[in-house]
Motif scaffolding. Structure first.
Motif, PDB file in Angstrom:
ATOM      1  N   UNK A 101       0.970  -1.383   0.103  1.00 38.52           N
ATOM      2  CA  UNK A 101       0.472   0.199  -0.239  1.00 38.52           C
ATOM      3  C   UNK A 101       1.027   1.196   0.698  1.00 38.52           C
ATOM      4  N   UNK A 102       1.644   1.461   0.409  1.00 35.59           N
ATOM      5  CA  UNK A 102       2.637   2.055   0.242  1.00 35.59           C
ATOM      6  C   UNK A 102       4.238   2.764  -0.524  1.00 35.59           C
ATOM      7  N   UNK A 103       4.363   1.236  -1.194  1.00 31.89           N
ATOM      8  CA  UNK A 103       5.228   0.779  -2.237  1.00 31.89           C
ATOM      9  C   UNK A 103       4.972   2.238  -3.492  1.00 31.89           C
ATOM     10  N   UNK A 104       4.200   2.875  -3.739  1.00 29.23           N
ATOM     11  CA  UNK A 104       4.089   3.490  -4.591  1.00 29.23           C
ATOM     12  C   UNK A 104       4.354   5.139  -4.228  1.00 29.23           C
ATOM     13  N   UNK A 105       4.426   5.992  -3.393  1.00 27.77           N
ATOM     14  CA  UNK A 105       4.789   6.605  -2.488  1.00 27.77           C
ATOM     15  C   UNK A 105       6.327   6.945  -1.795  1.00 27.77           C
ATOM     16  N   UNK A 106       6.674   5.299  -1.482  1.00 24.34           N
ATOM     17  CA  UNK A 106       7.827   5.264  -0.788  1.00 24.34           C
ATOM     18  C   UNK A 106       8.987   5.669  -1.678  1.00 24.34           C
ATOM     19  N   UNK A 107       9.727   6.945  -1.818  1.00 18.26           N
ATOM     20  CA  UNK A 107      10.970   7.205  -2.953  1.00 18.26           C
ATOM     21  C   UNK A 107      12.489   6.504  -1.956  1.00 18.26           C
ATOM     22  N   UNK A 108      12.624   6.605  -0.807  1.00 19.85           N
ATOM     23  CA  UNK A 108      13.849   6.751  -0.087  1.00 19.85           C
ATOM     24  C   UNK A 108      13.140   5.739   1.193  1.00 19.85           C
ATOM     25  N   UNK A 109      13.586   4.175   0.435  1.00 20.68           N
ATOM     26  CA  UNK A 109      13.705   3.427   1.610  1.00 20.68           C
ATOM     27  C   UNK A 109      13.988   3.204   2.996  1.00 20.68           C
ATOM     28  N   UNK A 110      15.497   3.235   3.551  1.00 19.05           N
ATOM     29  CA  UNK A 110      16.148   4.023   4.401  1.00 19.05           C
ATOM     30  C   UNK A 110      15.216   4.746   5.043  1.00 19.05           C
TER      31      UNK A 110
END
Length: 107
Positions: free
Chosen positions: A31-40
């Protein structure tokens, strides 16, 4: 009131597990994969948020030695807001460009 603290501890443990998984593998919930640009940053934010929720429950059940209410309140809120700020930052920053890719304009 104990069930509220217990539910908060359960959510905190879940957030800590997701933060560790994100930091180790880079996996993010779909559900958050599309929005997150910096996983760390997202993983660190999840760890901080989960730690805040878990510590509040540990203080409530007197598992950790109790500090003054001011330290618990302001420390927990600072940790929670730091985690939320890291999660928001991980979604608002533009994605990094790798040096492998060439400029699309051809210059």
């Amino acid at each position: 009131m104990a069930w509220v603290a217990g539910a908060g501890m359960l959510i905190g443990l879940l957030a800590i597990a997701l933060g560790i998984m994100t930091l180790c593998t880079g996996w993010i919930l779909p559900t958050a994969r599309r929005h997150v640009t910096r996983p760390q940053l997202h993983g660190l934010g999840a760890l901080a948020t989960g730690a805040s929720l878990l510590m509040q429950g540990l203080f409530y059940f007197r598992i950790l030695p109790s500090a003054s209410w001011e330290v618990r309140f302001f420390g927990g809120n600072a940790l929670l807001f730091t985690g939320l700020l890291l999660i928001a930052t991980s979604q608002l920053l533009s994605p990094r460009r790798s040096p492998d890719h060439t400029d699309p304009s051809g210059a």
